[in-house]
Motif scaffolding. Structure first.
Motif, PDB file in Angstrom:
ATOM      1  N   PRO A   6       0.667  52.820 -29.275  1.00  9.26           N
ATOM      2  CA  PRO A   6       2.122  52.692 -29.112  1.00  9.26           C
ATOM      3  C   PRO A   6       2.762  51.866 -30.224  1.00  9.26           C
ATOM      4  CG  PRO A   6       1.057  52.466 -26.996  1.00  9.26           C
ATOM      5  CD  PRO A   6      -0.036  52.532 -28.020  1.00  9.26           C
ATOM      6  N   PHE A   7       3.938  52.303 -30.623  1.00  6.68           N
ATOM      7  CA  PHE A   7       4.645  51.704 -31.761  1.00  6.68           C
ATOM      8  C   PHE A   7       6.103  51.501 -31.380  1.00  6.68           C
ATOM      9  CE2 PHE A   7       6.728  52.041 -36.006  1.00  6.68           C
ATOM     10  CZ  PHE A   7       6.022  51.052 -36.668  1.00  6.68           C
ATOM     11  N   ARG A   8       6.541  50.268 -31.287  1.00  5.36           N
ATOM     12  CA  ARG A   8       7.940  49.952 -30.917  1.00  5.36           C
ATOM     13  C   ARG A   8       8.381  50.629 -29.630  1.00  5.36           C
ATOM     14  NH1 ARG A   8       9.669  50.338 -37.156  1.00  5.36           N
ATOM     15  NH2 ARG A   8       8.572  48.469 -37.728  1.00  5.36           N
ATOM     16  N   GLY A   9       7.518  50.593 -28.623  1.00  9.51           N
ATOM     17  CA  GLY A   9       7.838  51.196 -27.335  1.00  9.51           C
ATOM     18  C   GLY A   9       6.561  51.678 -26.671  1.00  9.51           C
ATOM     19  N   PRO A  10       6.699  52.497 -25.620  1.00  3.86           N
ATOM     20  CA  PRO A  10       5.504  52.917 -24.880  1.00  3.86           C
ATOM     21  C   PRO A  10       4.734  54.050 -25.545  1.00  3.86           C
ATOM     22  CG  PRO A  10       7.488  53.806 -23.853  1.00  3.86           C
ATOM     23  CD  PRO A  10       7.955  52.923 -24.985  1.00  3.86           C
ATOM     24  N   SER A  11       5.316  54.658 -26.580  1.00  7.66           N
ATOM     25  CA  SER A  11       4.744  55.861 -27.185  1.00  7.66           C
ATOM     26  C   SER A  11       4.287  55.619 -28.610  1.00  7.66           C
ATOM     27  CB  SER A  11       5.798  56.976 -27.208  1.00  7.66           C
ATOM     28  OG  SER A  11       5.883  57.620 -25.967  1.00  7.66           O
ATOM     29  N   ALA A  12       3.551  56.613 -29.116  1.00  3.20           N
ATOM     30  CA  ALA A  12       3.095  56.607 -30.510  1.00  3.20           C
ATOM     31  C   ALA A  12       4.291  56.651 -31.462  1.00  3.20           C
ATOM     32  CB  ALA A  12       2.201  57.815 -30.752  1.00  3.20           C
ATOM     33  N   ASP A  13       4.025  56.362 -32.717  1.00  2.47           N
ATOM     34  CA  ASP A  13       4.997  56.484 -33.805  1.00  2.47           C
ATOM     35  C   ASP A  13       5.471  57.941 -33.925  1.00  2.47           C
ATOM     36  OD1 ASP A  13       6.173  56.224 -36.486  1.00  2.47           O
ATOM     37  OD2 ASP A  13       4.283  57.044 -37.247  1.00  2.47           O
ATOM     38  N   LYS A  45       2.044  51.604 -19.434  1.00  2.00           N
ATOM     39  CA  LYS A  45       2.674  50.960 -20.599  1.00  2.00           C
ATOM     40  C   LYS A  45       4.161  50.744 -20.340  1.00  2.00           C
ATOM     41  CE  LYS A  45      -0.741  53.154 -23.388  1.00  2.00           C
ATOM     42  NZ  LYS A  45      -0.997  54.538 -23.835  1.00  2.00           N
ATOM     43  N   ALA A  46       4.794  51.729 -19.695  1.00  2.79           N
ATOM     44  CA  ALA A  46       6.221  51.587 -19.366  1.00  2.79           C
ATOM     45  C   ALA A  46       6.410  50.416 -18.402  1.00  2.79           C
ATOM     46  CB  ALA A  46       6.758  52.888 -18.768  1.00  2.79           C
ATOM     47  N   LEU A  47       5.493  50.290 -17.435  1.00  2.00           N
ATOM     48  CA  LEU A  47       5.567  49.158 -16.500  1.00  2.00           C
ATOM     49  C   LEU A  47       5.410  47.840 -17.249  1.00  2.00           C
ATOM     50  CD1 LEU A  47       3.462  50.555 -13.510  1.00  2.00           C
ATOM     51  CD2 LEU A  47       5.819  49.680 -13.335  1.00  2.00           C
ATOM     52  N   GLN A  48       4.434  47.771 -18.137  1.00  2.00           N
ATOM     53  CA  GLN A  48       4.196  46.526 -18.868  1.00  2.00           C
ATOM     54  C   GLN A  48       5.370  46.135 -19.751  1.00  2.00           C
ATOM     55  OE1 GLN A  48       0.390  46.856 -20.787  1.00  2.00           O
ATOM     56  NE2 GLN A  48      -0.700  46.675 -18.846  1.00  2.00           N
ATOM     57  N   LEU A  49       6.066  47.134 -20.271  1.00  2.00           N
ATOM     58  CA  LEU A  49       7.232  46.847 -21.120  1.00  2.00           C
ATOM     59  C   LEU A  49       8.498  46.625 -20.289  1.00  2.00           C
ATOM     60  CD1 LEU A  49       6.607  49.447 -23.987  1.00  2.00           C
ATOM     61  CD2 LEU A  49       6.371  46.960 -24.149  1.00  2.00           C
ATOM     62  N   GLY A  50       8.358  46.671 -18.959  1.00  2.00           N
ATOM     63  CA  GLY A  50       9.517  46.436 -18.103  1.00  2.00           C
ATOM     64  C   GLY A  50      10.525  47.568 -18.131  1.00  2.00           C
ATOM     65  N   LEU A  51      10.050  48.781 -18.430  1.00  2.00           N
ATOM     66  CA  LEU A  51      10.976  49.909 -18.562  1.00  2.00           C
ATOM     67  C   LEU A  51      11.244  50.621 -17.242  1.00  2.00           C
ATOM     68  CD1 LEU A  51       9.614  51.505 -21.872  1.00  2.00           C
ATOM     69  CD2 LEU A  51      11.676  50.110 -21.579  1.00  2.00           C
ATOM     70  N   VAL A  52      10.438  50.338 -16.224  1.00  2.00           N
ATOM     71  CA  VAL A  52      10.571  51.077 -14.967  1.00  2.00           C
ATOM     72  C   VAL A  52      11.608  50.393 -14.065  1.00  2.00           C
ATOM     73  CG1 VAL A  52       9.341  51.983 -12.962  1.00  2.00           C
ATOM     74  CG2 VAL A  52       8.154  51.784 -15.161  1.00  2.00           C
TER      75      VAL A  52
END
Lengths: 188, 188
Positions: free
Chosen positions: A77-84, A114-121
């Motif tokens: 993941p790059f600058r978010g939950p997803s690949a570059d 990853k979305a959960l860890q980044l607080g996106l959910v």
């Protein structure tokens, strides 16, 4: 003739981008392969405008992909939950050319995780949504299905840290495992 | 035979995904084109595992892209400064097939500008870096150069709001402008 492998990933943005490229090429050489590292850092600027430099880098990278016998992508993941996204573009380009591809991510876990860890959910929402109400896909795969299913269908599911622990961004053990897979596939 | 256009974008994740797909198809029809909207929402689940459903969606989307005469992508930033990675994959896939492509983003501005707005730029760092020390590319283009240069080289630079103001995620005026471009290109 030794076979060549295009080395995609956000590594070109790392502070040690050139060193990482050299190390990746050395690992490829150990397996009898030629590593083709993207040319973002090596285009002659010659007074070109930034836009023209970008176009030259794009063309040079497409030429390298066209030459390559296989493809190894860093989908960490790059600058978010997803690949570059640049790497995602290249994965689609290579998939369309029917070339073998091998992918790794130095961060384990599903996209949802990853979305959960980044607080996106959005925990108040019904179903899995982000703060905009956009659905968060949950197929148990590590990233958007267009990336992960491509790897599965080419018989090389994304490699992630076996113990689930996040590796440093420039740690190359999973990359080396991809090179080994590629060398084996290109030999047979 | 009417020509068809694959309609890529994160729209499949919108709360009104199916309605947006219908509207996009209607706009295409107005220009004599058939819109091919990705099938993420219409795969028969039939007791398949999530992983298998993902693979079926992937295959169905690739089939649609293979059928399409052209490609329109919504490259509006998605969960970060860049476009959705699934859309980026599809853009690469279509670019490799040498098909005409048309792109829009409902958010104007350069990649750097978006990174600044999202607070991703480390103001203490030397040069343009994020908090991890990773370089923030700055070619004055709207996204990673692999996406934006692809559009430029296919003679259809990314469309963005002409007044620079962000449009709603499901506002379709720039999409309609892409359809008009596609209809014109496919006629000639």
């Amino acid at each position: 003739m030794p076979k060549s492998v295009y080395l995609a990933g956000p590594d070109v943005f790392f502070p040690n981008a050139i060193e990482v490229g050299k190390k990746k090429n050395e690992i490829c050489a150990r397996y009898g392969l030629i590593g083709l590292y993207p040319l973002d850092n090596e285009i002659e600027e010659n007074g070109l405008s930034p836009r023209k430099i970008a176009i030259e880098i794009f063309k040079a990278n497409c030429n390298l992909m066209d030459q390559a016998d296989a493809f190894i992508a860093n989908l960490t993941p790059f600058r978010g939950p997803s690949a570059d996204v640049g790497t995602a573009f290249e994965l689609g380009y290579i998939y369309a050319q029917n070339k073998p591809l091998f992918c790794y991510s130095n961060i384990a876990g599903s996209y949802l995780n990853k979305a959960l860890q980044l607080g996106l959910v959005d925990k108040q929402a019904e179903g899995l949504k982000d703060a905009n109400g956009f659905e968060i896909e949950d197929f148990g795969l590590e990233d958007n299905l267009m990336l992960t299913a491509a790897a599965i269908l080419r018989q090389a599911p994304l490699l992630t840290p076996p113990d689930g622990k996040t590796l440093l961004h420039d740690e190359l053990s999973l990359f080396a495992a991809c090179v080994e897979q590629a060398a084996h596939r290109l030999k047979s």
